[in-house]
Design an enzyme around this catalytic site. Structure first.
Site, mmCIF file in Angstrom:
data_model
loop_
_atom_site.group_PDB
_atom_site.id
_atom_site.type_symbol
_atom_site.label_atom_id
_atom_site.label_comp_id
_atom_site.label_asym_id
_atom_site.label_seq_id
_atom_site.Cartn_x
_atom_site.Cartn_y
_atom_site.Cartn_z
ATOM 1 N N LYS A 151 0.836 -1.187 -0.033
ATOM 2 C CA LYS A 151 0.023 0.039 -0.024
ATOM 3 C C LYS A 151 0.859 1.166 0.218
ATOM 4 O O LYS A 151 0.847 2.228 1.008
ATOM 5 C CB LYS A 151 -0.933 -0.084 1.192
ATOM 6 C CG LYS A 151 -2.139 0.836 1.342
ATOM 7 C CD LYS A 151 -3.153 0.635 0.228
ATOM 8 C CE LYS A 151 -4.033 1.799 0.056
ATOM 9 N NZ LYS A 151 -5.194 1.644 -0.791
ATOM 10 N N ASP A 200 -2.760 -11.793 5.904
ATOM 11 C CA ASP A 200 -3.576 -12.547 6.605
ATOM 12 C C ASP A 200 -5.062 -12.313 5.984
ATOM 13 O O ASP A 200 -5.999 -13.546 5.775
ATOM 14 C CB ASP A 200 -3.696 -11.601 8.103
ATOM 15 C CG ASP A 200 -4.719 -12.478 8.972
ATOM 16 O OD1 ASP A 200 -5.158 -13.471 8.783
ATOM 17 O OD2 ASP A 200 -4.691 -11.904 10.121
ATOM 18 N N ASP A 208 -6.948 -15.421 3.151
ATOM 19 C CA ASP A 208 -8.418 -16.196 3.499
ATOM 20 C C ASP A 208 -9.277 -15.713 2.396
ATOM 21 O O ASP A 208 -10.082 -16.695 2.113
ATOM 22 C CB ASP A 208 -8.879 -15.301 4.773
ATOM 23 C CG ASP A 208 -8.723 -16.003 6.240
ATOM 24 O OD1 ASP A 208 -7.709 -16.733 6.109
ATOM 25 O OD2 ASP A 208 -9.390 -15.960 7.123
#
Ligand code: NAD
Length: 372
Positions: free
Chosen positions: A201, A257, A261
């Site tokens: 980012k 993380d 998922d």
């Protein structure tokens, strides 16, 4: 270095940490599978997470940590339960994983997202988008906002923060931390399609401009591997738009993380996804990507395949037993081809089986190949 295999002449030691919720059920199936391989393991089990808190007042008691440190590999189930949400943060079950990662310097988390052809219809995406999907997400595991300073807050006994006007966690990465995950990534990419996407980012965060600069610097040593950079918001979108465009994704702890998922759902179920967390000595913690699933714990319906596939990764990455890892992975594919499905991946026309029946089927498939 991660990914290299050194021959072992001594007895293999595996620390087994089942944890909470479905952790005990799925680890039992993985052990069943390990036991039918013609290998000799020394396996020792210890409490971790909520189970350890109940027995010893701490989610990662010293004896559990020592067992993990002395082992060649750790087979981990899952920890956590909503009933511990009001505990002080250092006593919460999930702290056991952070403690193991930190104490064993497990900095590289490998999460393959592979869509088995037999489960193409279980994905939430159209079959043509996920058929043949095989991507690897490498998540840095010991830095980023999860380990920033200061992170302490005074917690009231009821778990709330009366009168608090502000809360913060700091995001940080050091140059050596980024360098080592970048090296591991480029080395892993060399064994695949030699294509890395570094997710950051950098348009908003200094930490991730630094990340991008350091990854680019390390890339100069791997001219045979292609590197591109992508903002995390775009990566989240591309993962559902055109997931097969990726090969290896490397990113920081928090983005990894979340993205891993997200990627898990491309494969049909989070119950299918194994993971490995490795240190520089190839010692590793192997666990399914999912949590302790308190909603289905004790019902014998959890999918044990992510844990069984984690055991296969353990054999491959930490224990130099590639042939045994292949046997497990082929057996998993065979049971899916037989149409056996736990509830999370069940669809019409397939046969619904319990956690234990799925473990038994994998054992039977392995035994059949040994006889054949
Ligand atoms: P979760 O992964 O436990 O469950 C999310 C959903 O997926 C649930 O509906 C669950 O039933 C389902 N699911 C998960 N694993 C499955 C399996 N093997 N087979 C079939 N269905 C499965 O996530 P959550 O509900 O957000 O968290 C529950 C607890 O787990 C929390 O305490 C959380 O902190 C903890 N947690 C632990 C780990 C870990 O131990 N590494 C990781 C994530 C969450």
């Amino acid at each position: 270095m991660v990914g290299t295999n050194t021959p072992r002449k001594f007895q293999i030691k595996i620390a087994v940490l089942p944890g909470d919720g479905i952790g005990t059920e799925i680890v039992a199936e993985a052990i069943k599978v390990l036991k039918v391989l013609d290998l000799s393991f020394e396996m020792e089990t210890a409490l971790v997470g909520g189970a350890a808190y109940e027995a010893h007042g701490h989610p990662l008691p010293p004896a559990t940590l020592e067992l993990a440190k002395a082992a060649d590999a750790i087979l981990f189930g899952a920890v956590g339960d909503w009933k511990y949400d009001s505990l002080d943060r250092p006593l919460r079950p999930e702290q056991a994983i952070l403690g193991l990662r930190k104490n064993l310097s497990l900095f590289a988390n490998f999460r393959p997202a592979i869509c088995y052809e037999q489960l193409v219809n279980a994905s939430s995406l159209k079959p043509e988008l996920v058929s043949g999907l095989d991507i690897l997400i490498i998540r840095e595991l010991t830095g980023d906002i999860y380990f920033g300073q200061p992170r302490g807050r005074r917690v009231a006994t009821d778990g709330h923060f009366p009168g608090t006007q502000e809360a913060f966690d700091t995001m940080r990465y050091s140059k050596p931390e980024i360098e080592r995950i970048a090296h591991v990534t480029f080395q892993a990419a060399r064994k695949r399609n030699k294509k890395v996407t570094s997710v950051d980012k950098s348009n908003v965060l200094e930490t991730f401009q630094f990340w991008k600069d350091v990854v680019t610097e390390v890339h100069a040593q791997y001219p045979d591997v292609a590197l591109d950079h992508m903002y995390v918001d775009n990566a989240a979108m591309q993962l559902v738009k055109e997931p097969k465009k990726f090969d290896v994704i490397v990113t920081g702890n928090m983005f990894g993380d979340i993205l891993s998922d997200e990627a898990s759902m491309l494969t049909g179920s989070i119950g299918m996804l194994p993971s490995a967390s490795l240190n520089a000595k190839n010692q590793g913690l192997y666990e399914p990507s999912h949590g302790s699933a308190p909603d289905i714990a004790g019902k014998n319906i959890a999918n044990p395949l992510a844990t069984i596939l984690s055991a296969a990764m353990m054999l491959r990455f930490s224990l130099n037993q590639t042939a045994a890892a292949d046997r497990i992975e082929s057996a998993v594919s065979a049971v899916l081809s037989q149409g056996l499905r736990t509830a999370d991946i069940y669809s019409q026309g397939t046969q619904k089986v319990s956690t234990q029946q799925m473990g038994d089927a994998v054992v039977a498939a392995i035994t059949k190949t040994s006889k054949g």
